[in-house]
Design an enzyme around this catalytic site. Structure first.
Site, short mmCIF file in Angstrom:
data_model
loop_
_atom_site.label_atom_id
_atom_site.label_comp_id
_atom_site.label_asym_id
_atom_site.label_seq_id
_atom_site.Cartn_x
_atom_site.Cartn_y
_atom_site.Cartn_z
N HIS A 90 -3.23 -5.65 1.18
CA HIS A 90 -2.73 -5.92 2.47
C HIS A 90 -2.92 -7.19 2.88
CE1 HIS A 90 -2.52 -1.57 3.95
NE2 HIS A 90 -3.59 -1.43 3.19
N CYS A 119 0.90 -1.07 0.22
CA CYS A 119 0.09 0.00 -0.10
C CYS A 119 0.97 1.34 0.18
CB CYS A 119 -0.86 -0.08 1.35
SG CYS A 119 -2.32 0.97 1.03
N GLU A 141 -0.75 -8.59 4.95
CA GLU A 141 -0.65 -8.76 6.75
C GLU A 141 -2.09 -8.62 7.45
OE1 GLU A 141 -0.52 -6.13 4.91
OE2 GLU A 141 -1.07 -4.48 6.11
#
Lengths: 236, 83
Positions: free
Chosen positions: A208, A91, A210
């Site tokens: 994302h 990002c 994560e």
């Protein structure tokens, strides 16, 4: 500590806000070593993989990623990358990589002019990178995006060379893998969601992973990115 | 001392959704004649440079390396001598 542990170095800029998520995914979900690296540092703590996390580094002043690029740590990150080191920008981290010249292109404002925060589907276009070796080529991952400026743009020449060299790693797609305009959350050229450098050691992606590494969070597909990184480092 | 004024604009080939939204708002004011509205940035600063040439060189370098991203933006600047 097992010998097979690798070390993730998560860079923290003023305004980073996914640094703890990346650290958590690396350290607690993947059970690897992880350390934060403050942007004023000039030492990468011997990390095997550098993570430039999401957020709003320097408040996105001027352009997204434009100021973070001048942080002391970025000189080291560029050197690390130029020596073949593994760098993933997520990002805002992707935006920093673009501004630092480690990847080509820019991010324009989303075509909707809105901040988009939702799960998207990604088609894995290249599964032979060190970031995607645990994915299947043509497979679909469910991972969230959260950005206002994720509309990937580059000149025709640059996009052609990315396509010709298989550097487009992820494209926004439907759940069944079809690449459509409706599946494109931000207007990115060719539905591009992630690209890798020509040398293969630097990747930027807007979604994302994560935030999608545990089923409790709605998807664990993002884990495949971390697994790929761990395997690639262990194999080297 | 010199004073630099820099304008940074999206390149003509790049869609400016913010400009489009503001253009629509101007149209709703009744100014239907307005078109091709684009939004850019203005940056200004003073420079303690010895010569006009040096001030222009510093300004140009700031534009190239930081203030504008040539993939999507064009820049233009003026440098004036100040007392």
């Amino acid at each position: 500590m097992s010998l097979s542990k690798i070390k993730f170095g998560v860079v923290v800029f003023p305004g980073s806000n996914c640094d703890h998520d990346a650290y958590h995914a690396a350290k607690h979900v993947m059970e690897q070593d992880a350390e934060f690296i403050w942007h004023k540092e000039t030492d990468l703590h011997g990390a095997d993989v550098i993570v430039l996390p999401g957020g709003f580094s320097y408040g996105d002043y001027l352009r997204t990623g434009a100021i973070a690029r001048f942080s002391p740590v970025m000189q080291e990150v560029v050197r690390f990358a130029n020596n073949g080191g593994t760098v993933i920008g997520i990002c805002n981290g992707f935006q920093v990589l673009l501004e630092a010249g480690l990847l080509p292109g820019v991010m324009l404002r989303n075509r909707s002019l809105r901040f988009v925060c939702k799960f998207v589907h990604l088609k894995v276009e290249n599964a032979s990178t060190r970031f995607t070796s645990e994915c299947q080529k043509g497979g679909v991952l469910k991972i969230p995006v959260a950005h206002g400026d994720g509309n990937y743009f580059a000149s025709d020449d640059v996009v052609k060379s990315l396509e010709d060299n298989n550097q487009v790693v992820f494209r926004y797609c439907e759940a069944d893998g079809n690449i459509t305009d409706e599946a494109n959350p931000n207007g990115s050229l060719h539905n591009i969601a992630g690209i890798v450098s020509a040398e293969g050691n630097v990747m930027g992606m807007m979604p994302h992973p994560e935030r999608a590494s545990e089923l409790e969070l709605g998807s664990a597909d993002g884990k495949k990115i971390f697994e790929s990184l761990i395997h690639s480092v262990v194999l080297v | 001392m010199y004073h630099s004024k820099i304008t940074v604009k999206l390149r003509p080939s790049i869609l400016d959704p913010q400009g489009k939204a503001v253009e629509h708002a101007i149209h709703s004011l009744g100014a239907a004649a307005v078109h091709d509205l684009r939004i850019g940035k203005l940056v200004e600063f003073d420079i303690d440079a010895a010569t006009q040439q040096e001030a222009e060189r510093i300004t140009e370098e700031a534009c190239k390396k930081l203030l504008a991203n040539p993939v999507m933006e064009d820049y233009a600047f003026t440098v004036e001598k100040r007392k």
